[in-house]
Design an enzyme around this catalytic site. Structure first.
Site, PDB file in Angstrom:
ATOM      1  CD  GLU A 338      25.200  65.152  12.239  1.00 39.99           C
ATOM      2  OE1 GLU A 338      24.689  64.721  13.285  1.00 39.99           O
ATOM      3  OE2 GLU A 338      24.719  66.095  11.592  1.00 39.99           O
TER       4      GLU A 338
HETATM    5  N1  COS Z   1      25.462  60.105  -0.152  1.00 36.81           N
HETATM    6  C1  COS Z   1      24.553  59.533  -0.992  1.00 36.81           C
HETATM    7  N2  COS Z   1      24.357  58.205  -1.043  1.00 36.81           N
HETATM    8  C2  COS Z   1      25.087  57.422  -0.219  1.00 36.81           C
HETATM    9  C3  COS Z   1      26.050  57.948   0.660  1.00 36.81           C
HETATM   10  C4  COS Z   1      26.223  59.346   0.672  1.00 36.81           C
HETATM   11  N3  COS Z   1      27.109  59.924   1.479  1.00 36.81           N
HETATM   12  N4  COS Z   1      26.623  56.936   1.338  1.00 36.81           N
HETATM   13  C5  COS Z   1      26.060  55.818   0.886  1.00 36.81           C
HETATM   14  N5  COS Z   1      25.124  56.108  -0.052  1.00 36.81           N
HETATM   15  C6  COS Z   1      24.323  55.167  -0.815  1.00 36.81           C
HETATM   16  C7  COS Z   1      25.251  54.210  -1.575  1.00 36.81           C
HETATM   17  O1  COS Z   1      25.638  54.770  -2.796  1.00 36.81           O
HETATM   18  C8  COS Z   1      24.391  52.985  -1.722  1.00 36.81           C
HETATM   19  O2  COS Z   1      23.480  53.137  -2.779  1.00 36.81           O
HETATM   20  P1  COS Z   1      23.690  52.301  -4.156  1.00 36.81           P
HETATM   21  O3  COS Z   1      23.609  50.860  -3.734  1.00 36.81           O
HETATM   22  O4  COS Z   1      22.561  52.752  -5.002  1.00 36.81           O
HETATM   23  O5  COS Z   1      25.038  52.680  -4.662  1.00 36.81           O
HETATM   24  C9  COS Z   1      23.557  52.977  -0.445  1.00 36.81           C
HETATM   25  O6  COS Z   1      23.565  54.330   0.048  1.00 36.81           O
HETATM   26  C10 COS Z   1      24.126  52.059   0.607  1.00 36.81           C
HETATM   27  O7  COS Z   1      25.458  52.442   0.847  1.00 36.81           O
HETATM   28  P2  COS Z   1      26.475  51.520   1.660  1.00 36.81           P
HETATM   29  O8  COS Z   1      26.443  50.132   1.076  1.00 36.81           O
HETATM   30  O9  COS Z   1      27.763  52.230   1.753  1.00 36.81           O
HETATM   31  O10 COS Z   1      25.734  51.453   3.080  1.00 36.81           O
HETATM   32  P3  COS Z   1      26.182  50.776   4.441  1.00 36.81           P
HETATM   33  O11 COS Z   1      25.005  50.098   5.032  1.00 36.81           O
HETATM   34  O12 COS Z   1      27.456  49.991   4.252  1.00 36.81           O
HETATM   35  O13 COS Z   1      26.469  52.044   5.384  1.00 36.81           O
HETATM   36  C11 COS Z   1      27.719  53.836   6.379  1.00 36.81           C
HETATM   37  C12 COS Z   1      27.395  53.013   5.117  1.00 36.81           C
HETATM   38  C13 COS Z   1      28.424  53.009   7.453  1.00 36.81           C
HETATM   39  C14 COS Z   1      28.621  54.939   5.893  1.00 36.81           C
HETATM   40  C15 COS Z   1      26.412  54.414   6.958  1.00 36.81           C
HETATM   41  O14 COS Z   1      25.601  53.426   7.527  1.00 36.81           O
HETATM   42  C16 COS Z   1      26.670  55.486   8.004  1.00 36.81           C
HETATM   43  O15 COS Z   1      26.943  56.650   7.674  1.00 36.81           O
HETATM   44  N6  COS Z   1      26.547  55.113   9.290  1.00 36.81           N
HETATM   45  C17 COS Z   1      26.653  56.096  10.358  1.00 36.81           C
HETATM   46  C18 COS Z   1      25.296  56.639  10.620  1.00 36.81           C
HETATM   47  C19 COS Z   1      25.384  57.936  11.343  1.00 36.81           C
HETATM   48  O16 COS Z   1      26.133  58.823  10.998  1.00 36.81           O
HETATM   49  N7  COS Z   1      24.558  58.029  12.361  1.00 36.81           N
HETATM   50  C20 COS Z   1      24.466  59.216  13.134  1.00 36.81           C
HETATM   51  C21 COS Z   1      23.142  59.773  12.870  1.00 36.81           C
HETATM   52  S1  COS Z   1      22.844  61.203  13.740  1.00 36.81           S
HETATM   53  S2  COS Z   1      21.114  60.674  14.567  1.00 36.81           S
END
Ligand code: COS
Length: 357
Positions: A338
Site C-alpha cells: 500500500e
Molecule cells: N487522491 C486523489 N488524487 C491524487 C492523490 C490522492 N491521494 N494523490 C495524487 N493524486 C492526483 C494528483 O492530484 C494529480 O492530479 P492533478 O494533476 O490533476 O492535480 C495526479 O494524481 C498525479 O499526482 P502526482 O503528480 O502526485 O503523482 P506521482 O506520479 O508523483 O505519484 C505517488 C505520487 C508517489 C504518491 C504515487 O505514485 C503513489 O502513491 N505511489 C505508491 C503506489 C502504491 O501505493 N502502490 C501500492 C499499491 S498496492 S498493489
C-alpha cells in the site's frame, strides 16, 4: 482460525470459505452502506475488526482489506449498475475482490504503468502483465488499472475484470517471507476484451481512483499492524512473567521491562494515529496525510515491536514453537505494501510543503 493458522501458513493454504464466514459475521463490508449489503459503519469500526483479525493472521487481515478495495472504489466511482452487480456480493463475503495497480516496472512510480487498454467499438482490449496482486487467484472481481491514453497519471483508467474472462490467465505465485496464506499473484492479460461498461468512472480517471483507494487502504494496513504487534506484545509479556533466569522472572530485569514499556508506549501512540485518520475519514474530512502518517508509524512500530518480542523470548523466539517469528515476518510486509514507508514520507513531505507555499 487460530487452531489452523500455523499449519495453513506452512501449507500456503488460503481458505475462501473463511472469507464467506467473515462475511456472515458482517466483517467483509464494514464501511459500505447497508443499501449494498454493508454494515454502514466507518473506518474506526473497520480498523478495530482488522486489528482483531490480524492478531491471528495478518494474511487474512490483508485479504479482508483487499476485498474491501473494490467496494470502496465502486461506492465512490462506480455506475449504479456496477454498484448493484458487485458491491453486495463483496460486502456479504459471497465474492472475493482484488486490486491490481502494480507492474514489474511500476511499483512506487505507479503512474508509469504500461498495461494498455485499447478501445475497440463497445469493448476495451487489455494487454499486459500485472504484478503483486493479493488473492488474484481467488478473486471473483479485480479492479485493474491500465493505460488508455498518454504517458503519466492522466492516461490511466480503471476496469472491472471478472474471473474467467477469456485471455486472463494467472502467472506465477510469489514465494514470500511471510503471509503465506495470502497469495500474491502475477496476472497475464492477453487480449482481454472487456465490455466498455466495465470502465469505472471516466477514461483518464484511473490514477485518481487508485490513489483515493490507497488513501483509505493505508488505514487498513495500519490497523493490521496494530493487531500483529498486540499479539507479539501479549506473547512477550506472558514470557517475561513465566521465564525464570537468575532466580526471578526475566520481566523483573529492567533490560526486559523497559523493552516491554517501549513496545506498549509505541503501540498506544500508533493506535491513536490510526484512529485519528479513521475518524477524519468518517467525518468526511481530508485524511490522506494522516492515513500516510498512520501507515508509516504503525507499520514501523510493528516491525520494532515484533523484533523486540523475538528478543524477549531469546532462542525460543527464533523457533517456530512460538508465533513471534511469524509476527516479525508478517510485520515486514506492512512496511512495503500500500505504498512503501518511503512513499508515505514523500506524501507527507509534499503535503507539508504545499501547505506552507
Ligand atoms: N487522491 C486523489 N488524487 C491524487 C492523490 C490522492 N491521494 N494523490 C495524487 N493524486 C492526483 C494528483 O492530484 C494529480 O492530479 P492533478 O494533476 O490533476 O492535480 C495526479 O494524481 C498525479 O499526482 P502526482 O503528480 O502526485 O503523482 P506521482 O506520479 O508523483 O505519484 C505517488 C505520487 C508517489 C504518491 C504515487 O505514485 C503513489 O502513491 N505511489 C505508491 C503506489 C502504491 O501505493 N502502490 C501500492 C499499491 S498496492 S498493489
Amino acid at each position: 482460525m487460530l487452531p489452523h493458522i500455523e499449519q495453513d501458513e506452512r501449507d500456503e493454504r488460503f481458505r475462501p470459505e473463511w472469507i464467506r464466514a467473515l462475511g456472515e459475521l458482517g466483517l467483509t463490508g464494514i464501511p459500505v452502506v447497508e443499501e449494498y449489503g454493508g454494515a454502514g459503519l466507518g473506518y474506526q469500526e473497520y480498523a478495530v475488526a482488522l486489528e482483531e483479525v490480524a492478531r491471528v493472521s495478518a494474511g487474512y487481515a490483508i485479504s479482508l482489506a483487499v476485498t474491501g478495495l473494490p467496494q470502496v472504489i465502486l461506492s465512490q466511482f462506480g455506475s449504479p449498475k456496477q454498484k448493484e452487480k458487485w458491491i453486495r456480493p463483496l460486502a456479504e463475503g459471497r465474492a472475493i475482490g482484488a486490486f491490481s495497480l502494480s507492474e514489474a516496472g511500476s511499483g512506487s512510480d505507479a503512474a508509469s504503468l504500461r498495461t494498455t487498454a485499447r478501445r475497440d467499438g463497445e469493448f476495451y482490449v487489455l494487454q499486459g502483465t500485472k504484478h503483486w496482486v493479493t488473492q488474484g487467484d481467488f478473486a471473483d472481481v479485480i479492479l485493474v488499472m491500465a493505460r488508455t491514453g498518454a504517458a503519466g497519471p492522466k492516461g490511466i483508467s480503471t476496469f472491472i475484470l471478472e474471473k474467467g474472462t477469456p485471455g486472463f490467465q494467472l502467472g506465477k505465485r510469489e514465494k514470500k517471507m511471510g503471509c503465506h496464506v495470502s497469495h500474491t499473484m502475477e496476472l497475464v492479460l492477453d487480449d482481454v476484451r472487456l465490455p466498455a461498461e466495465n470502465l469505472v468512472g471516466a477514461e483518464g480517471e484511473g490514477f485518481k481512483v487508485a490513489m483515493t483507494a490507497l488513501d483509505s487502504g493505508r488505514i487498513t494496513i495500519a490497523a493490521a499492524a496494530l493487531g500483529i504487534s498486540r499479539a507479539a506484545m501479549d506473547v512477550a509479556i506472558h514470557h517475561a512473567q513465566q521465564r525464570v533466569q537468575f532466580g526471578k522472572p526475566i520481566g523483573e530485569f529492567q533490560g526486559v521491562s523497559f523493552l516491554l514499556a517501549d513496545m506498549a508506549t509505541q503501540w498506544e501512540a500508533a493506535r491513536l494515529l490510526v484512529h485519528c485518520a479513521a475518524q477524519l475519514h468518517d467525518q468526511g474530512l481530508p485524511f490522506s496525510q494522516e492515513a500516510a502518517m498512520a501507515k508509516l508509524f504503525a507499520t514501523d512500530m510493528a516491525m520494532r515491536v515484533t523484533t523486540d518480542a523475538v528478543q524477549v523470548l531469546g532462542g525460543s523466539g527464533y523457533t517456530q514453537d512460538f508465533p513471534v517469528e511469524r509476527y516479525m515476518r508478517e510485520a515486514k510486509v506492512l512496511q512495503i505494501v500500500e505504498g512503501t514507508n518511503q512513499i508515505q514520507r514523500l506524501i507527507i513531505g509534499k503535503n507539508l510543503l504545499e501547505q506552507k507555499a
